[in-house]
Design an enzyme around this catalytic site. Structure first.
Site, PDB file in Angstrom:
ATOM      1  N   ASN A 190       0.858  -1.192   0.000  1.00  0.00           N
ATOM      2  CA  ASN A 190       0.000   0.000   0.000  1.00  0.00           C
ATOM      3  C   ASN A 190       0.893   1.241   0.000  1.00  0.00           C
ATOM      4  O   ASN A 190       1.424   1.618   1.040  1.00  0.00           O
ATOM      5  CB  ASN A 190      -0.905  -0.011   1.238  1.00  0.00           C
ATOM      6  CG  ASN A 190      -1.771   1.235   1.311  1.00  0.00           C
ATOM      7  OD1 ASN A 190      -1.925   1.951   0.316  1.00  0.00           O
ATOM      8  ND2 ASN A 190      -2.342   1.487   2.475  1.00  0.00           N
ATOM      9  N   TRP A 191       1.022   1.839  -1.160  1.00  0.00           N
ATOM     10  CA  TRP A 191       1.887   3.031  -1.269  1.00  0.00           C
ATOM     11  C   TRP A 191       1.271   4.261  -0.613  1.00  0.00           C
ATOM     12  O   TRP A 191       1.934   5.273  -0.463  1.00  0.00           O
ATOM     13  CB  TRP A 191       2.162   3.338  -2.744  1.00  0.00           C
ATOM     14  CG  TRP A 191       3.203   2.470  -3.378  1.00  0.00           C
ATOM     15  CD1 TRP A 191       3.958   1.492  -2.785  1.00  0.00           C
ATOM     16  CD2 TRP A 191       3.641   2.534  -4.747  1.00  0.00           C
ATOM     17  NE1 TRP A 191       4.814   0.935  -3.693  1.00  0.00           N
ATOM     18  CE2 TRP A 191       4.638   1.564  -4.913  1.00  0.00           C
ATOM     19  CE3 TRP A 191       3.260   3.297  -5.842  1.00  0.00           C
ATOM     20  CZ2 TRP A 191       5.288   1.345  -6.122  1.00  0.00           C
ATOM     21  CZ3 TRP A 191       3.898   3.087  -7.059  1.00  0.00           C
ATOM     22  CH2 TRP A 191       4.899   2.122  -7.187  1.00  0.00           C
ATOM     23  N   LYS A 192      -0.014   4.208  -0.302  1.00  0.00           N
ATOM     24  CA  LYS A 192      -0.726   5.387   0.204  1.00  0.00           C
ATOM     25  C   LYS A 192      -0.523   6.558  -0.775  1.00  0.00           C
ATOM     26  O   LYS A 192      -0.426   6.325  -1.983  1.00  0.00           O
ATOM     27  CB  LYS A 192      -0.269   5.730   1.619  1.00  0.00           C
ATOM     28  CG  LYS A 192      -0.254   4.521   2.544  1.00  0.00           C
ATOM     29  CD  LYS A 192      -0.168   4.887   3.986  1.00  0.00           C
ATOM     30  CE  LYS A 192       0.056   3.642   4.808  1.00  0.00           C
ATOM     31  NZ  LYS A 192      -0.291   3.805   6.196  1.00  0.00           N
ATOM     32  N   HIS A 243      -9.833   1.068   4.220  1.00  0.00           N
ATOM     33  CA  HIS A 243      -8.599   1.292   4.987  1.00  0.00           C
ATOM     34  C   HIS A 243      -8.925   2.241   6.146  1.00  0.00           C
ATOM     35  O   HIS A 243      -9.748   3.149   6.003  1.00  0.00           O
ATOM     36  CB  HIS A 243      -7.519   1.889   4.080  1.00  0.00           C
ATOM     37  CG  HIS A 243      -6.168   1.887   4.720  1.00  0.00           C
ATOM     38  ND1 HIS A 243      -5.794   2.821   5.653  1.00  0.00           N
ATOM     39  CD2 HIS A 243      -5.112   1.047   4.584  1.00  0.00           C
ATOM     40  CE1 HIS A 243      -4.555   2.559   6.063  1.00  0.00           C
ATOM     41  NE2 HIS A 243      -4.120   1.481   5.426  1.00  0.00           N
ATOM     42  N   GLU A 268      -7.455   4.697   7.276  1.00  0.00           N
ATOM     43  CA  GLU A 268      -7.256   6.123   6.961  1.00  0.00           C
ATOM     44  C   GLU A 268      -8.473   6.685   6.232  1.00  0.00           C
ATOM     45  O   GLU A 268      -8.822   7.851   6.387  1.00  0.00           O
ATOM     46  CB  GLU A 268      -5.953   6.300   6.156  1.00  0.00           C
ATOM     47  CG  GLU A 268      -4.737   6.078   7.057  1.00  0.00           C
ATOM     48  CD  GLU A 268      -3.483   5.605   6.347  1.00  0.00           C
ATOM     49  OE1 GLU A 268      -3.402   5.685   5.112  1.00  0.00           O
ATOM     50  OE2 GLU A 268      -2.577   5.133   7.059  1.00  0.00           O
ATOM     51  N   GLU A 276      -5.999  -5.063  10.293  1.00  0.00           N
ATOM     52  CA  GLU A 276      -5.001  -4.037  10.546  1.00  0.00           C
ATOM     53  C   GLU A 276      -5.351  -3.306  11.836  1.00  0.00           C
ATOM     54  O   GLU A 276      -6.186  -2.374  11.822  1.00  0.00           O
ATOM     55  CB  GLU A 276      -4.982  -3.020   9.396  1.00  0.00           C
ATOM     56  CG  GLU A 276      -4.627  -3.627   8.064  1.00  0.00           C
ATOM     57  CD  GLU A 276      -3.958  -2.600   7.160  1.00  0.00           C
ATOM     58  OE1 GLU A 276      -2.822  -2.858   6.754  1.00  0.00           O
ATOM     59  OE2 GLU A 276      -4.557  -1.553   6.889  1.00  0.00           O
ATOM     60  N   GLY A 278       1.780   2.318  10.746  1.00  0.00           N
ATOM     61  CA  GLY A 278       2.689   3.448  10.593  1.00  0.00           C
ATOM     62  C   GLY A 278       3.320   3.908  11.890  1.00  0.00           C
ATOM     63  O   GLY A 278       3.937   4.960  11.948  1.00  0.00           O
ATOM     64  N   SER A 312       2.894  -2.085  10.390  1.00  0.00           N
ATOM     65  CA  SER A 312       4.343  -2.045  10.615  1.00  0.00           C
ATOM     66  C   SER A 312       5.039  -3.365  10.274  1.00  0.00           C
ATOM     67  O   SER A 312       5.983  -3.791  10.959  1.00  0.00           O
ATOM     68  CB  SER A 312       4.655  -1.616  12.054  1.00  0.00           C
ATOM     69  OG  SER A 312       4.160  -0.303  12.285  1.00  0.00           O
ATOM     70  N   GLY A 316       2.480  -0.929   4.371  1.00  0.00           N
ATOM     71  CA  GLY A 316       2.534   0.469   3.977  1.00  0.00           C
ATOM     72  C   GLY A 316       3.968   0.956   3.850  1.00  0.00           C
ATOM     73  O   GLY A 316       4.588   0.879   2.786  1.00  0.00           O
TER      74      GLY A 316
END
Ligand code: PEP
Length: 244
Positions: A9-11, A93, A95, A161, A167, A206, A227
């Site tokens: 997941n590059w975000k 997700h 976020e 998650e 992160g 992580s 990520g």
């Protein structure tokens, strides 16, 4: 049992130019392993990935509209993702749930839309720290799962998650990951019967080259959603090697 899926997941990172260079670098260095790789990338980079990723490496979007097409400025449809060659799309997700107020019902609508267009949704669930500290992480996550899978078929990937591990450098232990993966598997069995055995349950939070093997060795964990450690090709190669 399905093989491990290493979903990256590059975000909101990498321009199309950077994505092209990353994919070319990966093409030169990747020795295919046992895991399936998929790059979940910003929509504007997907054409560059389609043209430059090594054979066998899939890609997908990080979100999708719940609508077919029309007056939804800024949104990306499942048909658009499919047309550019995507195989997967992340939905729900944390976020997006947090910063865009996405409900379980909306996440389920997005997952249904993905499936209707031949994409595999990666449905994310997981608790925040206060929920874990109260010991309510299992029922909370299962309730989120139920709401997020309304009307969704078994052609799906689940990513557990825990939000407190995303992160933050704070990774759940392999046993924490397995506790929820096993609970999720049980819920999937009730929902999908025998087909639940083919549904991948990923862990995310992580994950790095030095911890992925122990987490993915757990019986109900079928890969990882990664990520931060997805941005450097060297880390991706390390994780791919660790899953051999
Ligand atoms: C993620 O973005 O889904 C994620 C798990 O991020 P990180 O690996 O950086 O914790």
């Amino acid at each position: 049992m399905p093989n491990n899926l290493l979903a990256l997941n590059w975000k909101m990172n990498k321009t199309p130019t950077e994505a092209r260079a990353w994919a070319q670098d990966l093409s030169e260095k990747l020795v295919p392993g046992d895991a399936t790789l998929a790059v979940m990338a910003p929509a504007v980079t997907l054409s560059a990935l389609a043209a430059n990723l090594p054979a066998g490496v899939a890609f997908g979007g990080q979100d999708v509209s719940a609508h077919d097409s029309g007056a939804y400025t800024g949104e990306i449809s499942a048909a658009m993702l499919k047309d550019v060659g995507a195989s997967y799309v992340v939905v729900g997700h944390s976020e997006r749930r947090d910063y865009h107020g996405e409900s379980d019902a909306l996440v389920a609508a997005k997952a249904r839309q993905a499936q209707a267009n031949g994409l595999i949704p990666i449905v994310c669930v997981g608790e925040k720290l206060d929920v874990r500290e109260k010991g309510e992480h299992v029922p909370f996550t299962l309730a989120q799962l139920t709401g997020s899978l309304e009307g969704v078929s078994s052609d799906v990937v689940i990513a557990y998650e825990p939000v407190w591990a995303i992160g933050t450098g704070r990774t759940a232990t392999a046993d924490d990951a397995e506790e929820l993966a096993a609970a999720i598997r049980g819920a999937l069995e009730q929902r999908y019967g025998a087909a639940a055995a083919e549904v991948r349950v990923l862990y995310g939070g992580s994950v790095k080259p030095d911890n992925i093997a122990s987490i993915c060795a757990k019986p109900n964990v079928n890969g990882a959603l990664v990520g931060g450690a997805s941005l450097k090709v060297s880390d991706v190669l390390g994780m791919n090697d660790a899953l051999k």
